[in-house]
Write an enzyme that holds these catalytic residues in place. Structure first.
Site, PDB file in Angstrom:
ATOM      1  CE  LYS A   1       9.592 -26.295   5.780  1.00 42.60           C
ATOM      2  NZ  LYS A   1      10.295 -27.539   6.125  1.00 42.60           N
TER       3      LYS A   1
ATOM      4  CD  GLN B   1      11.849 -30.297   4.062  1.00 44.02           C
ATOM      5  OE1 GLN B   1      11.951 -29.226   4.650  1.00 44.02           O
ATOM      6  NE2 GLN B   1      10.741 -31.023   4.107  1.00 44.02           N
TER       7      GLN B   1
ATOM      8  CG  ASP C   1      12.838 -28.723  11.419  1.00 49.08           C
ATOM      9  OD1 ASP C   1      11.683 -28.302  11.282  1.00 49.08           O
ATOM     10  OD2 ASP C   1      13.539 -29.144  10.479  1.00 49.08           O
TER      11      ASP C   1
END
Ligand code: GUN
Length: 295
Positions: free
Chosen positions: A52, A96, A119
């Site tokens: 990412k 994450q 997200d």
């Protein structure tokens, strides 16, 4: 049979974003800034987060990696989340998953400001998604939809069978595919661990989306000829002969299922790269929204 090339399409999307970022720079505007929070040293998470951050660099975004030790307390993580919420430099960030067991994941995700939740995991954003409102759509389901759209895969009136009811993939993709719009308007069946006869259902499916995490779960005798197969599984299987000590495989018995499919995603190179591209797209969107609010 057509391979749904997530790597190729994700590169196209990244190029499109890079062009927009270059224009932002030319206008003297601040470029999007994505932060990623990683707690501990889970191998797969390290790979994803690294990927990412590298992608941010490639397209001209600013990026920040906050890598915290495994022993980080919930209170310390919540403080970092608060700091990121308050930091005007950061347009969007992700925490994450999975988090270490001693940290309440839900509590942390609830603390992320919805305007920075690229997200799309916060209940506000998930709720907006379910109600057809503009929001951040979680990157993996968003990536699947975009892949179907860009390959003009017909979904309207089709029977889509989703395997797995996770909050990140199965649940949201089952909602999105049942909504109105392109790559949607499908009739959706959501299967999970308590489903009685999955094979009976997958055999009726025009589209199968497998998000289970069980290698080679979907066999050729479970799919209808001409079905569209979307493999969301990314599992590391130990292999001493492989350079890294493992290889990556999906939920689908690819070599056999591909012979029956009309469209199929490979693993790696299918849904995985699309997830990253759509996270970047959400970050660009976050920057644009923040700019519009400041005007
Ligand atoms: N872990 C597995 N997939 C994801 C994702 O899309 N976002 C985050 N934050 N963690 C993940």
């Amino acid at each position: 049979m057509v391979i749904l090339d997530g790597k190729k399409i994700s590169n196209q999307i990244k190029d499109e974003i890079a062009t927009e970022v270059a224009q932002m720079k030319e206008r003297g505007e601040k470029v999007p800034h994505l932060a990623a929070v990683l707690v501990g040293n889970d191998g797969a998470s390290l790979t994803y987060v690294g990927s990412k951050v590298r992608s941010c660099k490639r397209i001209g975004f600013e990026s920040t990696l906050k890598h915290l030790p495994e022993e980080t307390t919930e209170a310390e993580l919540l403080q970092l989340v608060k700091d990121l919420n308050d930091d005007p430099e950061i347009d969007g960030y992700i925490v994450q998953l999975p988090l270490p067991k001693h940290i309440d994941e839900q509590k942390v995700l609830m603390a992320v400001h919805p305007d920075k939740d690229v997200d799309g995991f916060h209940p506000t954003n998930f709720g907006k998604m379910a109600l057809d409102m503009e929001t951040f759509i979680s990157a993996t389901p968003y990536g699947i939809m975009e892949l179907l759209r860009r390959y003009d895969v017909e979904t309207e009136g089709k029977h889509a069978v989703v395997i797995g009811r996770s909050h990140i993939v199965g649940r949201p993709i089952s909602i999105l595919m049942s909504q109105k719009g392109k790559a949607a308007n499908a009739t959706v069946t959501l299967c999970h661990s308590r489903t009685k006869n999955i094979k009976e259902l997958t055999l009726q499916a025009d589209i199968v989306i497998s998000a289970l995490g069980v290698p080679h779960f979907l066999k050729a005798d479970m799919v209808k000829p001409g079905a569209v197969i979307i493999d969301v599984g990314i599992t590391r299987v130990e292999d001493k002969s492989a350079e890294k000590g493992y290889y990556i495989t999906g939920d689908v018995d690819y070599e056999n299922v591909r012979k029956k499919a009309s469209f199929i995603t490979p693993v790696p190179g299918g849904v995985g790269p699309m997830t990253i591209a759509m996270l970047l797209k959400n970050t660009l969107l976050a920057r644009e929204r923040h700019m519009a609010k400041a005007l």
